[in-house]
Motif scaffolding. Structure first.
Motif, PDB file in Angstrom:
ATOM      1  N   MET A   2       0.817  -1.194   0.000  1.00 22.67           N
ATOM      2  CA  MET A   2       0.000   0.000   0.000  1.00 22.67           C
ATOM      3  C   MET A   2       0.858   1.255   0.000  1.00 22.67           C
ATOM      4  O   MET A   2       1.977   1.271   0.467  1.00 22.67           O
ATOM      5  N   ARG A   3       0.311   2.319  -0.503  1.00 22.53           N
ATOM      6  CA  ARG A   3       1.012   3.591  -0.581  1.00 22.53           C
ATOM      7  C   ARG A   3       0.217   4.651   0.165  1.00 22.53           C
ATOM      8  O   ARG A   3      -0.950   4.497   0.470  1.00 22.53           O
ATOM      9  N   SER A   4       0.872   5.768   0.386  1.00 25.61           N
ATOM     10  CA  SER A   4       0.185   6.848   1.081  1.00 25.61           C
ATOM     11  C   SER A   4      -0.342   7.890   0.139  1.00 25.61           C
ATOM     12  O   SER A   4       0.192   8.151  -0.894  1.00 25.61           O
ATOM     13  N   ALA A   5      -1.398   8.486   0.533  1.00 25.10           N
ATOM     14  CA  ALA A   5      -1.793   9.740  -0.081  1.00 25.10           C
ATOM     15  C   ALA A   5      -1.862  10.739   1.044  1.00 25.10           C
ATOM     16  O   ALA A   5      -2.462  10.496   2.045  1.00 25.10           O
ATOM     17  N   CYS A   6      -1.157  11.580   0.815  1.00 28.94           N
ATOM     18  CA  CYS A   6      -1.162  12.547   1.867  1.00 28.94           C
ATOM     19  C   CYS A   6      -2.421  13.382   1.843  1.00 28.94           C
ATOM     20  O   CYS A   6      -3.033  13.511   0.819  1.00 28.94           O
ATOM     21  N   ALA A  73      -1.633  28.911  -6.042  1.00 29.23           N
ATOM     22  CA  ALA A  73      -0.695  27.841  -6.381  1.00 29.23           C
ATOM     23  C   ALA A  73       0.113  27.459  -5.148  1.00 29.23           C
ATOM     24  O   ALA A  73       0.451  28.306  -4.321  1.00 29.23           O
ATOM     25  N   TYR A  74       0.423  26.168  -5.012  1.00 33.62           N
ATOM     26  CA  TYR A  74       1.186  25.714  -3.849  1.00 33.62           C
ATOM     27  C   TYR A  74       2.064  24.520  -4.223  1.00 33.62           C
ATOM     28  O   TYR A  74       1.835  23.836  -5.224  1.00 33.62           O
ATOM     29  N   ALA A  75       3.075  24.281  -3.387  1.00 32.00           N
ATOM     30  CA  ALA A  75       3.949  23.123  -3.544  1.00 32.00           C
ATOM     31  C   ALA A  75       4.457  22.740  -2.170  1.00 32.00           C
ATOM     32  O   ALA A  75       4.673  23.598  -1.307  1.00 32.00           O
ATOM     33  N   GLY A  76       4.643  21.440  -1.940  1.00 30.16           N
ATOM     34  CA  GLY A  76       5.078  21.021  -0.620  1.00 30.16           C
ATOM     35  C   GLY A  76       5.658  19.626  -0.620  1.00 30.16           C
ATOM     36  O   GLY A  76       5.753  18.949  -1.655  1.00 30.16           O
ATOM     37  N   ILE A  77       6.043  19.191   0.584  1.00 32.43           N
ATOM     38  CA  ILE A  77       6.595  17.853   0.789  1.00 32.43           C
ATOM     39  C   ILE A  77       6.096  17.327   2.124  1.00 32.43           C
ATOM     40  O   ILE A  77       5.998  18.080   3.100  1.00 32.43           O
ATOM     41  N   ASN A  92      12.916   2.966   5.344  1.00 32.17           N
ATOM     42  CA  ASN A  92      11.526   2.854   5.799  1.00 32.17           C
ATOM     43  C   ASN A  92      10.894   4.235   5.920  1.00 32.17           C
ATOM     44  O   ASN A  92      10.242   4.571   6.911  1.00 32.17           O
ATOM     45  N   LEU A  93      11.115   5.053   4.919  1.00 29.96           N
ATOM     46  CA  LEU A  93      10.605   6.417   4.907  1.00 29.96           C
ATOM     47  C   LEU A  93       9.874   6.669   3.590  1.00 29.96           C
ATOM     48  O   LEU A  93      10.330   6.277   2.529  1.00 29.96           O
ATOM     49  N   GLU A  94       8.736   7.319   3.687  1.00 28.10           N
ATOM     50  CA  GLU A  94       7.991   7.734   2.505  1.00 28.10           C
ATOM     51  C   GLU A  94       8.049   9.250   2.389  1.00 28.10           C
ATOM     52  O   GLU A  94       7.810   9.963   3.359  1.00 28.10           O
ATOM     53  N   LEU A  95       8.364   9.732   1.196  1.00 28.59           N
ATOM     54  CA  LEU A  95       8.359  11.166   0.907  1.00 28.59           C
ATOM     55  C   LEU A  95       7.349  11.437  -0.201  1.00 28.59           C
ATOM     56  O   LEU A  95       7.399  10.811  -1.257  1.00 28.59           O
ATOM     57  N   ASP A  96       6.437  12.363   0.066  1.00 27.96           N
ATOM     58  CA  ASP A  96       5.436  12.748  -0.921  1.00 27.96           C
ATOM     59  C   ASP A  96       5.719  14.173  -1.382  1.00 27.96           C
ATOM     60  O   ASP A  96       5.701  15.101  -0.569  1.00 27.96           O
ATOM     61  N   LEU A  97       5.965  14.354  -2.665  1.00 30.30           N
ATOM     62  CA  LEU A  97       6.192  15.670  -3.256  1.00 30.30           C
ATOM     63  C   LEU A  97       4.955  16.045  -4.054  1.00 30.30           C
ATOM     64  O   LEU A  97       4.480  15.250  -4.875  1.00 30.30           O
ATOM     65  N   TYR A  98       4.423  17.235  -3.827  1.00 33.52           N
ATOM     66  CA  TYR A  98       3.182  17.596  -4.503  1.00 33.52           C
ATOM     67  C   TYR A  98       3.154  19.063  -4.885  1.00 33.52           C
ATOM     68  O   TYR A  98       3.855  19.908  -4.307  1.00 33.52           O
ATOM     69  N   ALA A  99       2.322  19.377  -5.873  1.00 33.67           N
ATOM     70  CA  ALA A  99       2.111  20.752  -6.315  1.00 33.67           C
ATOM     71  C   ALA A  99       0.705  20.837  -6.881  1.00 33.67           C
ATOM     72  O   ALA A  99       0.211  19.886  -7.503  1.00 33.67           O
ATOM     73  N   GLY A 100       0.049  21.976  -6.655  1.00 31.82           N
ATOM     74  CA  GLY A 100      -1.314  22.110  -7.133  1.00 31.82           C
ATOM     75  C   GLY A 100      -1.798  23.537  -7.118  1.00 31.82           C
ATOM     76  O   GLY A 100      -1.022  24.483  -6.913  1.00 31.82           O
ATOM     77  N   TYR A 101      -3.091  23.674  -7.310  1.00 27.92           N
ATOM     78  CA  TYR A 101      -3.719  24.993  -7.348  1.00 27.92           C
ATOM     79  C   TYR A 101      -5.079  24.905  -6.686  1.00 27.92           C
ATOM     80  O   TYR A 101      -5.847  23.977  -6.934  1.00 27.92           O
ATOM     81  N   ARG A 102      -5.374  25.878  -5.848  1.00 31.48           N
ATOM     82  CA  ARG A 102      -6.646  25.924  -5.128  1.00 31.48           C
ATOM     83  C   ARG A 102      -7.297  27.278  -5.378  1.00 31.48           C
ATOM     84  O   ARG A 102      -6.635  28.318  -5.339  1.00 31.48           O
ATOM     85  N   ALA A 112      -6.719  21.000  -7.165  1.00 32.86           N
ATOM     86  CA  ALA A 112      -6.231  19.950  -8.063  1.00 32.86           C
ATOM     87  C   ALA A 112      -4.722  20.015  -8.156  1.00 32.86           C
ATOM     88  O   ALA A 112      -4.116  21.085  -8.012  1.00 32.86           O
ATOM     89  N   GLY A 113      -4.090  18.857  -8.389  1.00 28.13           N
ATOM     90  CA  GLY A 113      -2.642  18.847  -8.506  1.00 28.13           C
ATOM     91  C   GLY A 113      -2.091  17.466  -8.785  1.00 28.13           C
ATOM     92  O   GLY A 113      -2.824  16.522  -9.104  1.00 28.13           O
ATOM     93  N   LEU A 114      -0.769  17.350  -8.654  1.00 28.58           N
ATOM     94  CA  LEU A 114      -0.048  16.100  -8.868  1.00 28.58           C
ATOM     95  C   LEU A 114       0.757  15.759  -7.622  1.00 28.58           C
ATOM     96  O   LEU A 114       1.264  16.653  -6.931  1.00 28.58           O
TER      97      LEU A 114
END
Length: 252
Positions: A2-6, A73-77, A92-102, A112-114
């Motif tokens: 399984m994976r995470s969705a932040c 617009a936003y971006a984070g980790i 044993n670490l998960e890193l989620d990189l994301y960017a989107g627009y609200r 929405a974003g990736l």
């Protein structure tokens, strides 16, 4: 596997008007920053992603930081500690990189974003993958309702297949208290490691209690994944169980 969705959160600033006679110093005090940076750090007794434990029912330390432009617009980790993922190796670490627009369209907030999932030091195969997401949220009386979708197209990290996750959420503040009731019902489909049995439903019922910058959370989560399907997919514990969390908001 399984994976995470932040859980993504971002805020933005609207420009304020400045009196014509304002000095540069006073204007700097009135105008908000073009970019706002915020974050959080916390611990949860069991890191549950879409109903399934990614920490093998052990505690998980989690943190995030996001930069938001006043345009929306936003971006984070975000980072999550995992447990029991021997096949991944590494840290044993998960890193989620994301960017989107609200953006607000009348009473509705559109987001929405990736999102890119990375597992530093993992070995034995390809596990990283990309997911697109979108949501609509709005106030309904005292409550806030949210509909969201996340889609991962076919890729190596999902055994060459795709995954679709749909969810409905509601948050209801309790009047005159710092408490908020929360609920979620989700559906995950697709013949991938994300979805034991190819299709399942998950749910969450809980509450948050805010103490200044600190939030205490309690929830019960579960799925309708059959035990045999979970074993066949190598999924972590997926039965109904309670979780507790402690999260501190950070401002920069």
């Amino acid at each position: 596997m399984m994976r995470s969705a932040c859980a993504l959160a971002a805020c933005w600033w609207l420009p304020l008007s400045v009196p014509a006679a304002a000095s540069p110093a006073s204007a700097a005090e009135v105008l908000p920053p073009v970019i706002d940076v915020a974050g959080s750090i916390g611990i949860v007794t069991d890191y549950r992603f879409r109903g399934i434990s990614l920490s093998d029912t052990h505690p998980s330390v989690q943190g995030s930081i996001v930069a938001t432009h006043r345009s929306g617009a936003y971006a984070g980790i975000s980072a999550y500690t995992l447990n029991g993922f021997g096949e991944l190796g590494g840290s044993n670490l998960e890193l989620d990189l994301y960017a989107g627009y609200r953006h607000n369209i009348g009473p509705v907030t559109v987001d929405a974003g990736l999102l890119y999932y990375a597992y530093p030091g993992s070995s034995g195969g390809s596990y990283e993958f990309i997911e697109s997401y979108a949501s609509l949220s709005a106030r309904i009386g005292p409550a806030t309702a949210k509909l969201s979708a996340a889609y991962s197209p076919p890729q190596d990290g999902l055994n060459g297949n795709g995954n679709l996750y749909l969810a409905g959420e509601v948050a209801l503040p309790i009047r005159s208290t710092p408490a908020t009731l929360r609920g979620r019902l989700g559906r995950s489909s697709g013949d991938t490691p994300l979805t034991p049995g190819g299709l399942y439903h998950e749910w969450l019922v809980g509450a948050d209690y805010e103490l200044g910058q600190v939030t205490l959370g309690a929830a019960i989560t579960g799925t309708d994944i059959a035990a045999a399907e979970a074993r066949a997919a190598g999924a972590r514990p997926r039965d109904t169980r309670p979780t507790l969390s402690l999260t501190a908001a950070l401002r920069f």
